[in-house]
Design an enzyme around this catalytic site. Sequence first.
Site, PDB file in Angstrom:
ATOM      1  N   LYS A  52       2.608   9.840   8.598  1.00  0.00           N
ATOM      2  CA  LYS A  52       1.818   9.494   9.075  1.00  0.00           C
ATOM      3  C   LYS A  52       2.218   9.701  10.786  1.00  0.00           C
ATOM      4  O   LYS A  52       1.984  10.931  11.061  1.00  0.00           O
ATOM      5  CB  LYS A  52       1.208   8.091   9.825  1.00  0.00           C
ATOM      6  CG  LYS A  52       0.468   7.311   8.668  1.00  0.00           C
ATOM      7  CD  LYS A  52      -0.124   6.548   8.526  1.00  0.00           C
ATOM      8  CE  LYS A  52      -0.882   5.739   7.854  1.00  0.00           C
ATOM      9  NZ  LYS A  52      -1.056   5.491   6.403  1.00  0.00           N
TER      10      LYS A  52
ATOM     11  N   ASP B 219       9.178   2.169   2.086  1.00  0.00           N
ATOM     12  CA  ASP B 219       7.638   3.414   2.365  1.00  0.00           C
ATOM     13  C   ASP B 219       8.355   2.665   3.918  1.00  0.00           C
ATOM     14  O   ASP B 219       7.343   1.998   4.311  1.00  0.00           O
ATOM     15  CB  ASP B 219       6.281   2.676   1.275  1.00  0.00           C
ATOM     16  CG  ASP B 219       5.752   3.324   1.673  1.00  0.00           C
ATOM     17  OD1 ASP B 219       5.708   4.382   3.136  1.00  0.00           O
ATOM     18  OD2 ASP B 219       4.269   3.238   1.303  1.00  0.00           O
TER      19      ASP B 219
ATOM     20  N   PHE C  38       0.415  -1.228  -0.306  1.00  0.00           N
ATOM     21  CA  PHE C  38       0.497  -0.131  -0.274  1.00  0.00           C
ATOM     22  C   PHE C  38       0.866   0.698  -0.120  1.00  0.00           C
ATOM     23  O   PHE C  38       1.948   1.087   0.744  1.00  0.00           O
ATOM     24  CB  PHE C  38      -0.932   0.295   0.799  1.00  0.00           C
ATOM     25  CG  PHE C  38      -1.863   1.504   1.273  1.00  0.00           C
ATOM     26  CD1 PHE C  38      -3.163   1.319   0.493  1.00  0.00           C
ATOM     27  CD2 PHE C  38      -1.468   1.930   1.832  1.00  0.00           C
ATOM     28  CE1 PHE C  38      -3.771   2.238   0.666  1.00  0.00           C
ATOM     29  CE2 PHE C  38      -2.345   3.364   1.612  1.00  0.00           C
ATOM     30  CZ  PHE C  38      -3.829   3.836   1.200  1.00  0.00           C
TER      31      PHE C  38
HETATM   32  C1  LIG Z   1      -0.752   4.936   4.825  1.00  0.00           C
HETATM   33  C2  LIG Z   1       0.105   5.206   4.405  1.00  0.00           C
HETATM   34  C3  LIG Z   1       0.484   5.877   2.780  1.00  0.00           C
HETATM   35  C4  LIG Z   1      -0.386   7.151   2.578  1.00  0.00           C
HETATM   36  O1  LIG Z   1      -0.374   7.572   3.623  1.00  0.00           O
HETATM   37  P1  LIG Z   1      -1.383   9.337   3.396  1.00  0.00           P
HETATM   38  O2  LIG Z   1      -1.341   9.707   4.655  1.00  0.00           O
HETATM   39  O3  LIG Z   1      -3.013   8.886   3.232  1.00  0.00           O
HETATM   40  O4  LIG Z   1      -1.359   9.577   2.031  1.00  0.00           O
HETATM   41  C5  LIG Z   1       1.702   5.172   2.498  1.00  0.00           C
HETATM   42  N1  LIG Z   1       1.986   4.250   2.713  1.00  0.00           N
HETATM   43  C6  LIG Z   1       2.419   3.596   3.694  1.00  0.00           C
HETATM   44  C7  LIG Z   1       3.048   2.622   3.910  1.00  0.00           C
HETATM   45  C8  LIG Z   1       1.170   4.429   4.374  1.00  0.00           C
HETATM   46  O5  LIG Z   1       1.252   2.973   6.010  1.00  0.00           O
END
Ligand SMILES: *Cc1c(COP(=O)(O)O)cnc(C)c1O
Length: 394
Positions: free
Chosen positions: A249, A220, A135
Amino acid sequence: MNTPQVIKLSEKFLMHTYSRIPIVIERGEGPRVWDKDGKRYLDFISGIGVMVPGYSHPYILKAVQEQAKNLVHCSNLYYIYPQAKLAEKLCELSFADKVFFSNSGAEANEAAIKLARKFGASRGAYEIVAMENSFHGRTLATLGLTAQAKYREGFGPFPPGFKFAPFNDLEGVKKVISPKTCAVIVEPIQGEGGINVALPDFLEGLAKFCKEKGILLILDEIQCGLGRTGKIFAYQHYKISPDIMTLAKPLGGGLPIGATLAKEKVASAFKPGTHASTFGGNPLVCAAGIAFLKVLEEEKLVEKAREKGRYFQDKLQNLKEKFSFIQEIRGKGLMLGMELNIEGGKRIVKECREKGLLINLTAGRVLRFLPPLVVEDTDIDEAVDILEDVLENL
Ligand SMILES: *Cc1c(COP(=O)(O)O)cnc(C)c1O
């Protein structure tokens, strides 16, 4: 306005992109939140991993208030002191030499994609390989890197040049890589994908392979980074160093921010005018970010994540021994998942909430726990008692 009225107003005027739980959270303190009806909850999802230092942390509040009095916004036409300070701190803590700030996780990944492509452009490499079950966000490009069909359906076609490979399968990734590959992107612990931890052999082998081939490794760490797993960055559990890393986050202490970090050699592919953001790295969010990192350090929250994570994981293991429908407990630090081998996860989440515990369900069958790193043993006891009670009466 009471709870049903807020719900009615929301249903009338907001696009229906979320299937929301029918409570209205009004206030938070430490690891707890209160809804409009005064009901108290222990928050073990913490705004999807955002509220790492707990709610209403006095030090962060003060930093935000003081910055707001002076200057909330300043464009990137000018130099911004808190932005430079936050970047310095992130570089000190990590492998990186340079930072680009944006406003969300998706944007941080979008910048990583653009940077990797700009870097690869001179040799005609533009393909990016992502993992199955990944994701990476909801913009078209980051969705292009997000494997799960439920997020993608109806939004295609996606920008070309994105490919998928099986997670934790090095040979599988090698098969997908071509001379046109400029980067591979991996979550060291997949969050939305169900708390899947990268195996050391996989991630270390991948880093080595990428280095040999001149392919960039993008991590990520938007969900797993910044202390949650018991290291400041999840990659520090492995003998690797990425080329690019994305954060978001928890970085703004609750305010929206995204950051793309890179080694100088890579970062220098961005020249003036190649990438930008109006709000990215504005004084207010960066002041909050600096305060957040200070709290993380001074309250030893990273060590706490490791310690409390062990305590919590042991307690969850005990539940696994008791209930045969629990398939597996996995994760690191305070990023934990409980995989069920039955349906009914939604009901568990609902019944926990009714008993005052907020958790969520991801990847269909995985109960996810992302508590603030300030939780005490007694909070964990309380959460596990509620969960056990719910599982017993399933
Ligand atoms: C939440 C998340 C995103 C996206 O972040 P947003 O602030 O919602 O755009 C991308 N990668 C990972 C691993 C995430 O947990």
